[in-house]
Design an enzyme around this catalytic site. Structure first.
Site, PDB file in Angstrom:
ATOM      1  N   GLU A 127       2.932  22.031 -38.271  1.00  0.00           N
ATOM      2  CA  GLU A 127       2.097  22.732 -39.256  1.00  0.00           C
ATOM      3  C   GLU A 127       0.609  22.540 -38.959  1.00  0.00           C
ATOM      4  O   GLU A 127      -0.214  23.362 -39.339  1.00  0.00           O
ATOM      5  CB  GLU A 127       2.378  22.177 -40.656  1.00  0.00           C
ATOM      6  CG  GLU A 127       3.515  22.843 -41.383  1.00  0.00           C
ATOM      7  CD  GLU A 127       3.126  24.196 -41.962  1.00  0.00           C
ATOM      8  OE1 GLU A 127       2.073  24.295 -42.596  1.00  0.00           O
ATOM      9  OE2 GLU A 127       3.892  25.146 -41.768  1.00  0.00           O
ATOM     10  N   TYR A 148      -0.781  20.866 -47.329  1.00  0.00           N
ATOM     11  CA  TYR A 148       0.163  19.962 -46.647  1.00  0.00           C
ATOM     12  C   TYR A 148      -0.312  19.680 -45.223  1.00  0.00           C
ATOM     13  O   TYR A 148      -0.409  18.520 -44.793  1.00  0.00           O
ATOM     14  CB  TYR A 148       1.569  20.591 -46.630  1.00  0.00           C
ATOM     15  CG  TYR A 148       2.526  19.894 -45.676  1.00  0.00           C
ATOM     16  CD1 TYR A 148       3.173  18.714 -46.046  1.00  0.00           C
ATOM     17  CD2 TYR A 148       2.777  20.405 -44.404  1.00  0.00           C
ATOM     18  CE1 TYR A 148       4.046  18.069 -45.166  1.00  0.00           C
ATOM     19  CE2 TYR A 148       3.646  19.775 -43.529  1.00  0.00           C
ATOM     20  CZ  TYR A 148       4.272  18.605 -43.904  1.00  0.00           C
ATOM     21  OH  TYR A 148       5.125  17.967 -43.036  1.00  0.00           O
TER      22      TYR A 148
HETATM   23  P1  NAP Z   1      12.137  14.904 -47.008  1.00  0.00           P
HETATM   24  O1  NAP Z   1      13.596  15.136 -46.867  1.00  0.00           O
HETATM   25  O2  NAP Z   1      11.363  15.743 -47.963  1.00  0.00           O
HETATM   26  O3  NAP Z   1      11.940  13.356 -47.425  1.00  0.00           O
HETATM   27  C1  NAP Z   1      10.718  12.887 -47.917  1.00  0.00           C
HETATM   28  C2  NAP Z   1      10.873  11.426 -48.292  1.00  0.00           C
HETATM   29  O4  NAP Z   1       9.605  10.912 -48.730  1.00  0.00           O
HETATM   30  C3  NAP Z   1      11.870  11.141 -49.428  1.00  0.00           C
HETATM   31  O5  NAP Z   1      12.623  10.001 -49.091  1.00  0.00           O
HETATM   32  C4  NAP Z   1      10.959  10.839 -50.607  1.00  0.00           C
HETATM   33  O6  NAP Z   1      11.548   9.968 -51.552  1.00  0.00           O
HETATM   34  C5  NAP Z   1       9.819  10.124 -49.885  1.00  0.00           C
HETATM   35  N1  NAP Z   1       8.602  10.052 -50.692  1.00  0.00           N
HETATM   36  C6  NAP Z   1       7.893  11.091 -51.208  1.00  0.00           C
HETATM   37  N2  NAP Z   1       6.832  10.642 -51.895  1.00  0.00           N
HETATM   38  C7  NAP Z   1       6.857   9.289 -51.820  1.00  0.00           C
HETATM   39  C8  NAP Z   1       6.028   8.261 -52.325  1.00  0.00           C
HETATM   40  N3  NAP Z   1       4.955   8.523 -53.086  1.00  0.00           N
HETATM   41  N4  NAP Z   1       6.344   6.981 -52.044  1.00  0.00           N
HETATM   42  C9  NAP Z   1       7.439   6.686 -51.313  1.00  0.00           C
HETATM   43  N5  NAP Z   1       8.282   7.627 -50.808  1.00  0.00           N
HETATM   44  C10 NAP Z   1       7.986   8.910 -51.063  1.00  0.00           C
HETATM   45  O7  NAP Z   1      11.408  15.025 -45.600  1.00  0.00           O
HETATM   46  P2  NAP Z   1      12.043  15.087 -44.119  1.00  0.00           P
HETATM   47  O8  NAP Z   1      12.406  16.499 -43.809  1.00  0.00           O
HETATM   48  O9  NAP Z   1      13.025  14.008 -43.949  1.00  0.00           O
HETATM   49  O10 NAP Z   1      10.743  14.798 -43.236  1.00  0.00           O
HETATM   50  C11 NAP Z   1      10.371  13.460 -42.929  1.00  0.00           C
HETATM   51  C12 NAP Z   1       8.898  13.434 -42.561  1.00  0.00           C
HETATM   52  O11 NAP Z   1       8.651  14.260 -41.413  1.00  0.00           O
HETATM   53  C13 NAP Z   1       7.954  13.964 -43.641  1.00  0.00           C
HETATM   54  O12 NAP Z   1       6.764  13.209 -43.566  1.00  0.00           O
HETATM   55  C14 NAP Z   1       7.670  15.398 -43.224  1.00  0.00           C
HETATM   56  O13 NAP Z   1       6.433  15.830 -43.725  1.00  0.00           O
HETATM   57  C15 NAP Z   1       7.664  15.243 -41.709  1.00  0.00           C
HETATM   58  N6  NAP Z   1       8.063  16.426 -40.938  1.00  0.00           N
HETATM   59  C16 NAP Z   1       9.248  17.034 -41.219  1.00  0.00           C
HETATM   60  C17 NAP Z   1       9.647  18.118 -40.438  1.00  0.00           C
HETATM   61  C18 NAP Z   1      10.949  18.827 -40.713  1.00  0.00           C
HETATM   62  O14 NAP Z   1      11.119  19.951 -40.210  1.00  0.00           O
HETATM   63  N7  NAP Z   1      11.888  18.211 -41.415  1.00  0.00           N
HETATM   64  C19 NAP Z   1       8.840  18.548 -39.362  1.00  0.00           C
HETATM   65  C20 NAP Z   1       7.640  17.868 -39.119  1.00  0.00           C
HETATM   66  C21 NAP Z   1       7.275  16.792 -39.896  1.00  0.00           C
HETATM   67  P3  NAP Z   1      12.238  10.461 -52.943  1.00  0.00           P
HETATM   68  O15 NAP Z   1      13.709  10.505 -52.662  1.00  0.00           O
HETATM   69  O16 NAP Z   1      11.861   9.396 -53.888  1.00  0.00           O
HETATM   70  O17 NAP Z   1      11.669  11.808 -53.278  1.00  0.00           O
HETATM   71  N1  GDD Z   2      10.999  27.601 -48.284  1.00  0.00           N
HETATM   72  C1  GDD Z   2      11.099  28.931 -48.180  1.00  0.00           C
HETATM   73  N2  GDD Z   2      11.730  29.646 -49.155  1.00  0.00           N
HETATM   74  N3  GDD Z   2      10.572  29.519 -47.088  1.00  0.00           N
HETATM   75  C2  GDD Z   2      10.706  30.855 -46.967  1.00  0.00           C
HETATM   76  C3  GDD Z   2      11.358  31.639 -47.926  1.00  0.00           C
HETATM   77  C4  GDD Z   2      11.890  30.993 -49.085  1.00  0.00           C
HETATM   78  O1  GDD Z   2      12.464  31.617 -49.979  1.00  0.00           O
HETATM   79  N4  GDD Z   2      11.349  32.927 -47.503  1.00  0.00           N
HETATM   80  C5  GDD Z   2      10.709  32.953 -46.327  1.00  0.00           C
HETATM   81  N5  GDD Z   2      10.311  31.693 -46.002  1.00  0.00           N
HETATM   82  C6  GDD Z   2       9.538  31.327 -44.799  1.00  0.00           C
HETATM   83  C7  GDD Z   2       8.277  30.521 -45.116  1.00  0.00           C
HETATM   84  O2  GDD Z   2       7.237  31.384 -45.564  1.00  0.00           O
HETATM   85  C8  GDD Z   2       8.016  29.907 -43.748  1.00  0.00           C
HETATM   86  O3  GDD Z   2       7.305  30.810 -42.944  1.00  0.00           O
HETATM   87  C9  GDD Z   2       9.408  29.699 -43.161  1.00  0.00           C
HETATM   88  O4  GDD Z   2      10.305  30.478 -43.985  1.00  0.00           O
HETATM   89  C10 GDD Z   2       9.883  28.251 -43.140  1.00  0.00           C
HETATM   90  O5  GDD Z   2       9.662  27.693 -44.428  1.00  0.00           O
HETATM   91  P1  GDD Z   2      10.251  26.237 -44.798  1.00  0.00           P
HETATM   92  O6  GDD Z   2      11.686  26.171 -44.473  1.00  0.00           O
HETATM   93  O7  GDD Z   2       9.836  25.949 -46.196  1.00  0.00           O
HETATM   94  O8  GDD Z   2       9.539  25.269 -43.757  1.00  0.00           O
HETATM   95  P2  GDD Z   2       8.011  25.163 -43.273  1.00  0.00           P
HETATM   96  O9  GDD Z   2       7.951  25.691 -41.880  1.00  0.00           O
HETATM   97  O10 GDD Z   2       7.066  25.703 -44.253  1.00  0.00           O
HETATM   98  O11 GDD Z   2       7.791  23.578 -43.251  1.00  0.00           O
HETATM   99  C11 GDD Z   2       8.777  22.684 -42.687  1.00  0.00           C
HETATM  100  O12 GDD Z   2       8.499  22.467 -41.322  1.00  0.00           O
HETATM  101  C12 GDD Z   2       7.247  21.809 -41.044  1.00  0.00           C
HETATM  102  C13 GDD Z   2       7.139  21.691 -39.525  1.00  0.00           C
HETATM  103  O13 GDD Z   2       6.695  22.889 -38.978  1.00  0.00           O
HETATM  104  C14 GDD Z   2       8.717  21.376 -43.501  1.00  0.00           C
HETATM  105  O14 GDD Z   2       9.798  20.561 -43.115  1.00  0.00           O
HETATM  106  C15 GDD Z   2       7.429  20.617 -43.254  1.00  0.00           C
HETATM  107  O15 GDD Z   2       7.508  19.332 -43.875  1.00  0.00           O
HETATM  108  C16 GDD Z   2       7.256  20.447 -41.745  1.00  0.00           C
HETATM  109  O16 GDD Z   2       6.065  19.756 -41.448  1.00  0.00           O
END
Ligand code: NAP
Ligand code: GDD
Length: 323
Positions: A127, A150
């Protein structure tokens, strides 16, 4: 036995990473914050909820972070906790910044003062690139241009991670991960939102789905593959930052196509309604990452491709709902 502390243990990546580390004989500590209904379902899904030592703390509470770092003295700290939903970050920009940006700084500072030899991983994100799409693909050298609160909060934490490495000789790495999904992905993210509803439509439990921008493209990989890359980064001699991605990009329409077809439903357009509420004030049109550096230096590569990922998620949601 090595000790690892995972923040964000209850989230998608925290659960997969904990499973990986337990398999490598680590003692795993998970930071959990105080909320009314604690949800350990991701850890239950992976069968590891009893194998983790939970410790109370909140990213917004510096004293709790100091306490955790001082008491556990972990060898490796995987900092995954965040307000991770991009959409919410426009409605709650301050809490997003307090958790993701200032929370990361509080944790880094606690480590600096109380256990500076710990290795630190920060969950950075694609992002941060925004629409900087030079040559159609992002590398570690692509300029950042964050387009959501974010992304801006994550960019602050990214640079703090670099700064603590450069200023205090701490081992601090940024994993710049592109989107990664799994059967335990949060249901507000588009991938899981789709697979959950596809399964419901198939079983007669839902009639349609409301979505936003169907043309945006993401580089979607499998979370189980990506947590391996986190661990590999932490085993290197020198701390460095790496892109983790598949190198392929697909639209939300592509996702819909595979998901519906896999459930035996031919034309997804009969079930999808566009709802402006799910459109973003500023969109990222295409994300596509080049993970050559990680592939070369860490010997990492993704194992699950896009089609396999979508099918895996649909199958898991069908199974879960049939129960
Ligand atoms: P996620 O499922 O949304 O998990 C977020 C975690 O953060 C949950 O365990 C949540 O706990 C905890 N948390 C939120 N606020 C907190 C606080 N104030 N203090 C302590 N814990 C807190 O996210 P994820 O998909 O596993 O992603 C993991 C990390 O990678 C995140 O930092 C995300 O931004 C980053 N990231 C994700 C992606 C992706 O595609 N998944 C890509 C790039 C980067 P609760 O259960 O208490 O809510
Ligand atoms: N969530 C959501 N809901 N997204 C939608 C929808 C909807 O109904 N319809 C279309 N989209 C489009 C969003 O506009 C975006 O372009 C794309 O689907 C992906 O959205 P998300 O799945 O919400 O993920 P993200 O790309 O915004 O963010 C995720 O990936 C990031 C890494 O690139 C998150 O996991 C972030 O935490 C992470 O950093």
């Amino acid at each position: 036995m090595k000790k690892a502390l995972i923040t964000g243990i209850t989230g998608q990546d925290g659960a997969y990473l904990a499973k990986l580390l337990l398999g490598k004989e680590y003692k795993v500590y998970g930071l959990v914050r105080r909320i009314v209904n604690r949800d350990f379902s991701n850890l239950v899904y992976l069968g590891i909820e009893k194998d983790i030592e939970y410790i109370d703390g909140d990213l917004t509470d510096e004293a709790s972070l100091i306490h955790v770092v001082k008491t556990i003295r972990p060898d490796e700290i995987y900092h995954l906790a965040a307000q991770s939903f991009v959409g919410t970050s426009w409605d709650q920009p301050i809490v997003t910044s307090e958790i993701n940006a200032i929370g990361t700084l509080k944790l880094l500072d606690a480590i600096k003062h109380h256990h500076p030899s710990a290795k630190f991983y920060h969950a950075a994100t694609s992002e941060m690139f925004g629409n900087s799409n030079f040559d159609g693909i992002q590398t570690e050298d692509t300029p950042f241009h964050p387009r959501s609160p974010y992304a801006i909060s994550k960019l602050f934490a990214y640079w703090m991670t670099v700064n603590y490495k450069e200023s205090f000789s701490m081992f601090c790495v940024n994993g710049i991960l592109f989107n990664h999904e799994s059967p335990i992905r949060g249901k507000e993210f588009v991938s899981r939102k789709i697979t959950d509803v596809v399964a419901r439509i198939k079983l007669g439990l839902a009639k349609d789905i409301k979505l936003g921008n169907l043309d945006s493209k993401r580089d979607w990989g499998f979370a189980g593959d990506y947590v391996e890359a986190m661990w590999l980064m932490m085993q290197e001699k020198e701390a460095d930052d790496y892109i983790i991605s598949t190198g392929q990009t697909h639209s939300v329409k592509d996702f819909l196509d595979i998901a519906f077809k896999h459930a035996g439903i031919d034309d997804w357009s009969n079930y999808v309604n566009i709802d402006p509420r799910f459109k973003r004030p500023a969109e990222l049109f295409t994300l596509q990452g080049k993970s050559d550096k990680a592939q070369k230096k860490l010997n990492w590569k993704p194992k699950v491709n896009f089609e396999e990922l979508v099918k895996m998620m649909v199958d898991a949601d069908l199974k879960r709902l049939k129960k």
